[in-house]
Design a protein around this motif. Structure first.
Motif, PDB file in Angstrom:
ATOM      1  N   HIS A   1       0.822  -1.226   0.000  1.00 48.86           N
ATOM      2  CA  HIS A   1       0.000   0.000   0.000  1.00 48.86           C
ATOM      3  C   HIS A   1       0.851   1.269   0.000  1.00 48.86           C
ATOM      4  O   HIS A   1       0.390   2.321   0.433  1.00 48.86           O
ATOM      5  N   GLN A   2       2.087   1.190  -0.446  1.00 51.40           N
ATOM      6  CA  GLN A   2       2.923   2.375  -0.589  1.00 51.40           C
ATOM      7  C   GLN A   2       2.987   2.764  -2.070  1.00 51.40           C
ATOM      8  O   GLN A   2       2.901   1.907  -2.948  1.00 51.40           O
ATOM      9  N   ASP A   3       3.160   4.048  -2.320  1.00 48.78           N
ATOM     10  CA  ASP A   3       3.384   4.519  -3.691  1.00 48.78           C
ATOM     11  C   ASP A   3       4.900   4.610  -3.889  1.00 48.78           C
ATOM     12  O   ASP A   3       5.562   5.440  -3.282  1.00 48.78           O
ATOM     13  N   PHE A   4       5.439   3.729  -4.714  1.00 43.00           N
ATOM     14  CA  PHE A   4       6.892   3.662  -4.901  1.00 43.00           C
ATOM     15  C   PHE A   4       7.392   4.562  -6.034  1.00 43.00           C
ATOM     16  O   PHE A   4       8.586   4.595  -6.311  1.00 43.00           O
ATOM     17  N   SER A   5       6.482   5.268  -6.686  1.00 40.57           N
ATOM     18  CA  SER A   5       6.858   6.003  -7.905  1.00 40.57           C
ATOM     19  C   SER A   5       7.886   7.104  -7.645  1.00 40.57           C
ATOM     20  O   SER A   5       8.628   7.491  -8.555  1.00 40.57           O
ATOM     21  N   SER A   6       7.955   7.611  -6.419  1.00 48.78           N
ATOM     22  CA  SER A   6       8.909   8.679  -6.119  1.00 48.78           C
ATOM     23  C   SER A   6      10.242   8.149  -5.583  1.00 48.78           C
ATOM     24  O   SER A   6      11.181   8.916  -5.366  1.00 48.78           O
ATOM     25  N   PHE A   7      10.323   6.830  -5.368  1.00 53.93           N
ATOM     26  CA  PHE A   7      11.548   6.257  -4.793  1.00 53.93           C
ATOM     27  C   PHE A   7      12.674   6.306  -5.831  1.00 53.93           C
ATOM     28  O   PHE A   7      12.483   5.940  -6.986  1.00 53.93           O
ATOM     29  N   VAL A   8      13.838   6.777  -5.412  1.00 54.22           N
ATOM     30  CA  VAL A   8      14.975   6.946  -6.325  1.00 54.22           C
ATOM     31  C   VAL A   8      15.961   5.792  -6.146  1.00 54.22           C
ATOM     32  O   VAL A   8      16.440   5.542  -5.038  1.00 54.22           O
ATOM     33  N   VAL A   9      16.254   5.100  -7.237  1.00 51.76           N
ATOM     34  CA  VAL A   9      17.227   4.001  -7.203  1.00 51.76           C
ATOM     35  C   VAL A   9      18.534   4.477  -7.837  1.00 51.76           C
ATOM     36  O   VAL A   9      18.551   4.840  -9.016  1.00 51.76           O
ATOM     37  N   PRO A  10      19.634   4.513  -7.079  1.00 49.73           N
ATOM     38  CA  PRO A  10      20.900   4.972  -7.655  1.00 49.73           C
ATOM     39  C   PRO A  10      21.422   4.027  -8.726  1.00 49.73           C
ATOM     40  O   PRO A  10      21.216   2.813  -8.652  1.00 49.73           O
ATOM     41  N   GLY A  11      22.099   4.603  -9.721  1.00 48.16           N
ATOM     42  CA  GLY A  11      22.740   3.797 -10.746  1.00 48.16           C
ATOM     43  C   GLY A  11      24.154   3.430 -10.316  1.00 48.16           C
ATOM     44  O   GLY A  11      24.624   3.814  -9.243  1.00 48.16           O
ATOM     45  N   CYS A  12      24.843   2.689 -11.154  1.00 51.32           N
ATOM     46  CA  CYS A  12      26.221   2.282 -10.882  1.00 51.32           C
ATOM     47  C   CYS A  12      27.112   3.520 -10.785  1.00 51.32           C
ATOM     48  O   CYS A  12      27.096   4.370 -11.675  1.00 51.32           O
ATOM     49  N   PRO A  13      27.926   3.636  -9.722  1.00 48.10           N
ATOM     50  CA  PRO A  13      28.819   4.793  -9.608  1.00 48.10           C
ATOM     51  C   PRO A  13      29.899   4.822 -10.685  1.00 48.10           C
ATOM     52  O   PRO A  13      30.460   5.880 -10.978  1.00 48.10           O
ATOM     53  N   SER A  14      30.167   3.675 -11.324  1.00 42.75           N
ATOM     54  CA  SER A  14      31.191   3.622 -12.377  1.00 42.75           C
ATOM     55  C   SER A  14      30.646   3.983 -13.744  1.00 42.75           C
ATOM     56  O   SER A  14      31.273   4.738 -14.495  1.00 42.75           O
ATOM     57  N   CYS A  15      29.447   3.410 -14.095  1.00 43.01           N
ATOM     58  CA  CYS A  15      28.951   3.601 -15.470  1.00 43.01           C
ATOM     59  C   CYS A  15      27.507   4.059 -15.553  1.00 43.01           C
ATOM     60  O   CYS A  15      26.991   4.280 -16.645  1.00 43.01           O
ATOM     61  N   GLY A  16      26.831   4.154 -14.397  1.00 41.38           N
ATOM     62  CA  GLY A  16      25.427   4.562 -14.409  1.00 41.38           C
ATOM     63  C   GLY A  16      24.456   3.439 -14.684  1.00 41.38           C
ATOM     64  O   GLY A  16      23.247   3.657 -14.805  1.00 41.38           O
ATOM     65  N   GLY A  17      24.970   2.203 -14.809  1.00 41.99           N
ATOM     66  CA  GLY A  17      24.126   1.051 -15.144  1.00 41.99           C
ATOM     67  C   GLY A  17      23.203   0.608 -14.022  1.00 41.99           C
ATOM     68  O   GLY A  17      23.228   1.151 -12.914  1.00 41.99           O
ATOM     69  N   MET A  18      22.395  -0.402 -14.331  1.00 46.48           N
ATOM     70  CA  MET A  18      21.410  -0.934 -13.387  1.00 46.48           C
ATOM     71  C   MET A  18      22.090  -1.766 -12.298  1.00 46.48           C
ATOM     72  O   MET A  18      22.856  -2.675 -12.601  1.00 46.48           O
ATOM     73  N   MET A  19      21.781  -1.458 -11.042  1.00 43.29           N
ATOM     74  CA  MET A  19      22.365  -2.182  -9.916  1.00 43.29           C
ATOM     75  C   MET A  19      21.397  -3.253  -9.407  1.00 43.29           C
ATOM     76  O   MET A  19      20.191  -3.024  -9.303  1.00 43.29           O
ATOM     77  N   LYS A  20      21.963  -4.408  -9.105  1.00 39.00           N
ATOM     78  CA  LYS A  20      21.165  -5.541  -8.622  1.00 39.00           C
ATOM     79  C   LYS A  20      21.931  -6.207  -7.482  1.00 39.00           C
ATOM     80  O   LYS A  20      23.161  -6.279  -7.525  1.00 39.00           O
ATOM     81  N   PRO A  21      21.235  -6.702  -6.459  1.00 40.92           N
ATOM     82  CA  PRO A  21      21.954  -7.451  -5.419  1.00 40.92           C
ATOM     83  C   PRO A  21      22.726  -8.604  -6.065  1.00 40.92           C
ATOM     84  O   PRO A  21      22.269  -9.173  -7.053  1.00 40.92           O
ATOM     85  N   ASP A  22      23.889  -8.943  -5.509  1.00 42.67           N
ATOM     86  CA  ASP A  22      24.715  -9.999  -6.096  1.00 42.67           C
ATOM     87  C   ASP A  22      24.192 -11.373  -5.681  1.00 42.67           C
ATOM     88  O   ASP A  22      24.904 -12.202  -5.124  1.00 42.67           O
ATOM     89  N   VAL A  23      22.898 -11.573  -5.931  1.00 39.11           N
ATOM     90  CA  VAL A  23      22.234 -12.830  -5.595  1.00 39.11           C
ATOM     91  C   VAL A  23      21.485 -13.346  -6.819  1.00 39.11           C
ATOM     92  O   VAL A  23      21.193 -12.592  -7.746  1.00 39.11           O
ATOM     93  N   VAL A  24      21.192 -14.636  -6.792  1.00 39.44           N
ATOM     94  CA  VAL A  24      20.427 -15.266  -7.875  1.00 39.44           C
ATOM     95  C   VAL A  24      18.947 -15.098  -7.560  1.00 39.44           C
ATOM     96  O   VAL A  24      18.453 -15.635  -6.570  1.00 39.44           O
TER      97      VAL A  24
END
Length: 268
Positions: free
Chosen positions: A165-188
């Motif tokens: 029941h939260q609105d996540f649309s304003s949540f900011v996800v940082p990009g990679c500090p090296s290239c700006g790419g998509m960050m993902k936890p290092d998990v499968v």
């Protein structure tokens, strides 16, 4: 009586291959996914395909994870982790293959550990493969989303938190500090393949074992179940400690339905 049988099983084998799951870490405050029947207790976790394809899914994931990490990142090993570290120290364990991503086996002192599903304390860029410690990424998430930092929520498995029941649309996800790419936890993630080299290395170790011990896993996920199937094909006896049924019940030489820390207490 079953716990005495487990003690005899463990002490009767010199080269144990150990596979652990979420039940090993529940006493450290990290909830598990499944009930005693092996069914989902709640909505299944995010799938890899949705995380990669949908911006909204990534916002929701990281918002929940930012809240959940506060507890998850503070978790400490319990007696089950310490017991398995003692088993290795005694020279009885060839490899500990864990489906958990919490690194609590390493924190307890186990050395020969393979994190089958990766580790949540690292974040990896999907473009350039640069890694960042989760603590640093958490700091950046908090800095960019200050209004969210006062929220609290019930803990869910693997560092997730109940933030419906939260609105996540304003949540900011940082990009990679090296290239700006998509960050993902290092998990499968669910729907993502386990790296082939990890599977091959673990299978090689299993082939040199004289018994297999499953601790705290229902084995409902194929990535773990395949090792029990392989052990059975090799004629390696298998014992399991798990509250409730497992996918491999008919393959087991011994099953102990008890909490992991209680069943393994003889090692301490």
């Amino acid at each position: 009586m079953a716990n005495d049988d487990l003690k005899a099983f463990v002490e009767g084998h010199q080269r144990l291959f150990v596979l652990t799951g979420a039940g090993c870490s529940t006493n450290s405050g990290i909830p598990d996914y499944r009930d005693a029947d092996g069914s989902w207790k709640r909505t299944p976790p995010v799938r890899f395909q949705a995380f990669v394809a949908e911006d909204a899914t990534r916002r929701r994931y990281w918002a929940r994870s930012m809240i959940g990490w506060r507890r998850f990142g503070q978790a400490k090993p319990n007696d089950a982790h310490h017991a398995l570290a003692r088993l290795e120290a005694r020279g009885h364990s060839r490899m500990l293959l864990t489906q958990n991503v919490d690194r609590l086996h390493q924190a307890a002192g186990s050395r020969e550990v393979v994190d089958l599903h990766g580790r949540l304390d690292l974040v990896r860029c999907m473009a350039c493969s640069a890694t960042l410690r989760r603590a640093e990424f958490q700091h950046e998430l908090s800095r960019l989303n200050a209004a969210w930092t006062d929220l609290d929520a019930a803990a869910l498995p693997d560092g997730d938190a109940e933030l419906d029941h939260q609105d996540f649309s304003s949540f900011v996800v940082p990009g990679c500090p090296s290239c700006g790419g998509m960050m993902k936890p290092d998990v499968v993630f669910f729907g993502e393949a386990v790296p082939k080299d990890k599977v091959a290395g673990a299978m090689e170790s299993l082939g040199q074992a004289d018994a297999m011990l499953v601790v705290g896993s229902s084995l409902m996920v194929y990535s773990g179940f395949r090792f029990v199937q392989a052990a059975a094909k090799l004629g390696i006896p298998i014992a399991a400690v798990n509250l409730g049924r497992t996918r491999a019940d008919e393959l087991l030489a011994l099953k102990v339905e008890d909490r992991c820390e209680a069943a393994l207490s003889f090692l301490l």
